[in-house]
Motif scaffolding. Structure first.
Motif, PDB file in Angstrom:
ATOM      1  N   TRP A  39       0.841  -1.466  -0.031  1.00 55.23           N
ATOM      2  CA  TRP A  39       0.142  -0.015  -0.041  1.00 55.23           C
ATOM      3  C   TRP A  39       0.709   1.063  -0.605  1.00 55.23           C
ATOM      4  O   TRP A  39       1.832   0.936   0.558  1.00 55.23           O
ATOM      5  CB  TRP A  39      -0.909   0.316   1.109  1.00 55.23           C
ATOM      6  N   PHE A  41       1.053   5.135   1.233  1.00 58.21           N
ATOM      7  CA  PHE A  41      -0.348   6.240   1.776  1.00 58.21           C
ATOM      8  C   PHE A  41       0.710   8.242   1.585  1.00 58.21           C
ATOM      9  O   PHE A  41       2.142   7.874   1.549  1.00 58.21           O
ATOM     10  CB  PHE A  41       0.261   6.430   3.307  1.00 58.21           C
ATOM     11  N   ASP A  82     -10.660  -1.272   2.736  1.00 59.45           N
ATOM     12  CA  ASP A  82     -10.867   0.272   3.180  1.00 59.45           C
ATOM     13  C   ASP A  82     -10.561   0.660   4.627  1.00 59.45           C
ATOM     14  O   ASP A  82      -9.559   1.635   5.308  1.00 59.45           O
ATOM     15  CB  ASP A  82     -12.462   0.599   2.582  1.00 59.45           C
ATOM     16  N   ARG A  85      -6.886  -0.259   5.261  1.00 55.44           N
ATOM     17  CA  ARG A  85      -5.784   0.509   5.008  1.00 55.44           C
ATOM     18  C   ARG A  85      -5.548   1.461   5.617  1.00 55.44           C
ATOM     19  O   ARG A  85      -4.924   2.081   6.240  1.00 55.44           O
ATOM     20  CB  ARG A  85      -6.276   0.723   3.649  1.00 55.44           C
ATOM     21  N   ASP A  86      -7.223   2.137   6.571  1.00 48.32           N
ATOM     22  CA  ASP A  86      -7.728   3.371   7.048  1.00 48.32           C
ATOM     23  C   ASP A  86      -7.018   3.330   8.707  1.00 48.32           C
ATOM     24  O   ASP A  86      -5.972   3.968   8.760  1.00 48.32           O
ATOM     25  CB  ASP A  86      -8.615   3.769   7.385  1.00 48.32           C
TER      26      ASP A  86
END
Length: 130
Positions: A39, A41, A82, A85-86
């Motif tokens: 991922w 960011f 989601d 990931r948050d």
């Protein structure tokens, strides 16, 4: 994983960061989240580096990557993906603001034979120009 299970505000020391990261990964795995992916960011604040996180399954007792990593028993719902990931992004941001240094990796060993060992690598990225 819900927002109620988000990263604790008290997390500050490197060992607290490591244990919180391990707990987040274990909770996500128990909710049928699987890894072997990365991922990115991107943070708008110029003082916060952009980060890439890669999570890889390891063979039990070894450091080699699994050729056939465990797959979820059911596809995770988009909200679960989601949410993970948050929570991961929140953990990284809080860790950075409390002095955790990245460009490193952590290995997590789990005693449960059904839970894979994991390696997490966090790399700082150059800020993209607008």
């Amino acid at each position: 994983m819900s927002r109620a299970q988000s990263v604790p505000l008290w997390m500050a020391a490197p060992e607290e960061f490591r244990s919180t990261l391990k707990m987040v990964l274990s909770t996500a795995y128990k909710n049928d989240r699987r890894f072997d992916r990365s991922w990115t960011f991107r943070y708008p604040d110029e003082d916060v580096p952009d980060l890439m996180v890669e999570i890889t399954h390891l063979e039990k007792g070894g450091t080699e990557e699994l050729l056939n990593p465990p797959r979820p028993t059911k596809p995770p719902e988009k909200a679960v993906v989601d949410d993970f990931r948050d929570v991961l992004g929140d953990l990284l941001l809080k860790g950075y603001r409390r002095g955790i240094e990245f460009d490193r990796s952590w290995t997590f060993r789990y005693p449960d034979a059904d839970h894979p060992d994991l390696m997490v690598e966090v790399t700082q990225l150059e800020k993209r120009g607008d």
